[in-house]
Design a protein around this motif. Structure first.
Motif, short mmCIF file in Angstrom:
data_model
loop_
_atom_site.label_atom_id
_atom_site.label_comp_id
_atom_site.label_asym_id
_atom_site.label_seq_id
_atom_site.Cartn_x
_atom_site.Cartn_y
_atom_site.Cartn_z
N LEU A 24 3.96 36.40 26.27
CA LEU A 24 2.88 35.48 25.93
C LEU A 24 1.70 36.22 25.31
O LEU A 24 1.10 35.75 24.33
CB LEU A 24 2.43 34.72 27.18
N ALA A 25 1.35 37.36 25.88
CA ALA A 25 0.23 38.14 25.35
C ALA A 25 0.51 38.60 23.92
O ALA A 25 -0.37 38.55 23.05
CB ALA A 25 -0.04 39.35 26.25
N ASP A 26 1.73 39.03 23.65
CA ASP A 26 2.10 39.44 22.29
C ASP A 26 1.99 38.27 21.32
O ASP A 26 1.48 38.41 20.20
CB ASP A 26 3.53 39.98 22.27
N GLY A 27 2.46 37.10 21.77
CA GLY A 27 2.41 35.92 20.91
C GLY A 27 0.98 35.50 20.61
O GLY A 27 0.67 35.12 19.47
N ASN A 28 0.10 35.60 21.61
CA ASN A 28 -1.29 35.24 21.37
C ASN A 28 -1.95 36.20 20.40
O ASN A 28 -2.74 35.78 19.55
CB ASN A 28 -2.06 35.21 22.69
N ARG A 29 -1.64 37.48 20.50
CA ARG A 29 -2.21 38.44 19.56
C ARG A 29 -1.78 38.14 18.13
O ARG A 29 -2.57 38.24 17.19
CB ARG A 29 -1.82 39.87 19.95
N GLY A 34 -3.43 35.75 12.84
CA GLY A 34 -2.91 34.97 11.72
C GLY A 34 -1.54 35.41 11.28
O GLY A 34 -1.15 35.20 10.12
N ARG A 35 -0.77 36.04 12.20
CA ARG A 35 0.56 36.53 11.85
C ARG A 35 1.63 35.93 12.76
O ARG A 35 2.56 36.62 13.20
CB ARG A 35 0.59 38.06 11.93
N SER A 36 1.53 34.66 13.05
CA SER A 36 2.50 34.00 13.94
C SER A 36 3.90 34.06 13.35
O SER A 36 4.09 33.90 12.14
CB SER A 36 2.10 32.54 14.16
N ASN A 37 4.89 34.28 14.24
CA ASN A 37 6.29 34.34 13.81
C ASN A 37 6.97 32.97 13.84
O ASN A 37 8.03 32.81 13.24
CB ASN A 37 7.08 35.29 14.71
N HIS A 38 6.40 32.02 14.57
CA HIS A 38 7.01 30.69 14.75
C HIS A 38 8.47 30.81 15.18
O HIS A 38 9.37 30.25 14.53
CB HIS A 38 6.91 29.88 13.45
N PRO A 39 8.74 31.55 16.26
CA PRO A 39 10.13 31.80 16.67
C PRO A 39 10.79 30.57 17.28
O PRO A 39 10.12 29.66 17.77
CB PRO A 39 9.97 32.90 17.71
N ASN A 40 12.11 30.56 17.24
CA ASN A 40 12.91 29.55 17.95
C ASN A 40 12.52 28.12 17.58
O ASN A 40 12.45 27.24 18.43
CB ASN A 40 12.78 29.74 19.47
N GLN A 41 12.30 27.90 16.29
CA GLN A 41 11.90 26.57 15.85
C GLN A 41 12.83 26.02 14.76
O GLN A 41 12.45 25.12 14.01
CB GLN A 41 10.45 26.60 15.34
N ALA A 69 -0.10 24.76 23.56
CA ALA A 69 0.35 26.02 24.16
C ALA A 69 1.36 26.77 23.29
O ALA A 69 1.29 27.99 23.13
CB ALA A 69 0.95 25.75 25.54
N GLU A 70 2.34 26.04 22.73
CA GLU A 70 3.36 26.72 21.95
C GLU A 70 2.79 27.41 20.72
O GLU A 70 3.30 28.45 20.28
CB GLU A 70 4.46 25.72 21.52
N ILE A 71 1.73 26.83 20.16
CA ILE A 71 1.09 27.44 18.99
C ILE A 71 0.24 28.63 19.39
O ILE A 71 0.30 29.70 18.78
CB ILE A 71 0.25 26.38 18.24
N ILE A 72 -0.56 28.46 20.44
CA ILE A 72 -1.46 29.52 20.90
C ILE A 72 -0.70 30.79 21.26
O ILE A 72 -1.15 31.90 20.98
CB ILE A 72 -2.27 29.03 22.11
N ASP A 202 -12.01 31.51 18.21
CA ASP A 202 -11.20 32.61 17.67
C ASP A 202 -9.77 32.66 18.21
O ASP A 202 -8.99 33.52 17.81
CB ASP A 202 -11.89 33.96 17.91
N GLY A 203 -9.42 31.77 19.12
CA GLY A 203 -8.04 31.70 19.60
C GLY A 203 -7.69 32.70 20.68
O GLY A 203 -6.52 32.77 21.08
N THR A 204 -8.67 33.45 21.17
CA THR A 204 -8.38 34.44 22.20
C THR A 204 -8.51 33.84 23.59
O THR A 204 -9.14 32.80 23.79
CB THR A 204 -9.34 35.63 22.11
N GLY A 205 -7.92 34.50 24.57
CA GLY A 205 -7.99 34.08 25.95
C GLY A 205 -8.47 35.22 26.82
O GLY A 205 -8.28 36.39 26.49
N THR A 206 -9.08 34.87 27.94
CA THR A 206 -9.52 35.86 28.92
C THR A 206 -8.87 35.55 30.25
O THR A 206 -8.91 34.41 30.72
CB THR A 206 -11.06 35.81 29.10
#
Length: 218
Positions: A24-29, A34-41, A69-72, A202-206
């Motif tokens: 999840l952390a990798d996906g959020n980064r 702005g480099r989403s892979n959009h996997p498994n879609q 969630a799936e996008i974030i 900015d799309g980040t989470g804490t």
């Protein structure tokens, strides 16, 4: 930003809370950059999931339209089991859904996902400050969030962000308090509960709470 887990996911898929959190952390980064892979879609993934699902995490978040969630987390079909209510308010249906994800699907990670500018928490703060409760079933949401707002105020925090963070922490704690299934899974190390506060700009989470130390890499 989501703090970079001590191990990487194995080729066969995540098997531990730490591995699930890493994914999840990798996906959020990727999403933030702005480099989403959009996997498994794709169609192949859709077909592969017809007879079974094996999500590696469950995300219980606010219903806000900006909190998909799936996008974030840049995941796809079959990756995460998602539950959403306004203000991530817990009720029996939520607890039943979470217990299903743990007991039946064997999910190793629960993420509580709150966000800044949350309308439900804002309504609760306003109700506490004015003494005027909203009408209809919105009142039920406010009543369930009120303990979080009052705790933040008792600790000297009057800003909305602090109240939202407190609500994420209290939501995570209530899962174990209200569900023996979840409490036992956490105690056994089969599942971890992580509270995350998301920034809309900015799309980040804490990470604001966790039942298990999860240190990400990368």
């Amino acid at each position: 930003m989501l703090a970079p887990v001590t191990s990487r996911p194995s080729p066969s898929g995540p098997v531990s809370p730490a591995e699930a959190w890493q994914r999840l952390a990798d996906g959020n980064r990727r999403f933030v950059a702005g480099r989403s892979n959009h996997p498994n879609q794709d169609a192949a993934r859709r077909t592969a999931l017809v007879n079974a699902q094996h999500p590696f995490a469950v995300i219980f978040g606010c219903s806000d339209s900006r909190l998909a969630a799936e996008i974030i987390f840049d995941v796809g079909l079959g990756d995460v089991f998602v539950i959403r209510t306004a203000g991530q308010v817990i009720d029996d249906a939520v607890l039943g859904s979470l217990e299903y994800s743990i007991a039946v699907l064997g999910v190793p990670l629960i993420v509580i996902l709150g966000h800044d500018s949350c309308g439900a928490v804002t309504a609760t703060r306003d109700a506490v400050d004015s003494g005027q409760m909203p009408a209809g079933f919105i009142r039920d949401l406010v009543e369930r969030i009120t303990p979080s707002v009052l705790t933040a105020k008792r600790e000297g925090h009057d800003d909305l962000t602090a109240m939202i963070d407190e609500h994420v922490r209290q939501t995570a704690a209530r899962l174990e308090d209200n569900s023996r299934v979840i409490a036992e899974a956490v105690a056994d190390g089969r599942t971890a509960v992580v509270g995350v506060s998301y920034r809309l700009d900015d799309g980040t989470g804490t990470v604001v709470s966790t039942t298990t130390p999860l240190t990400t890499t990368g």
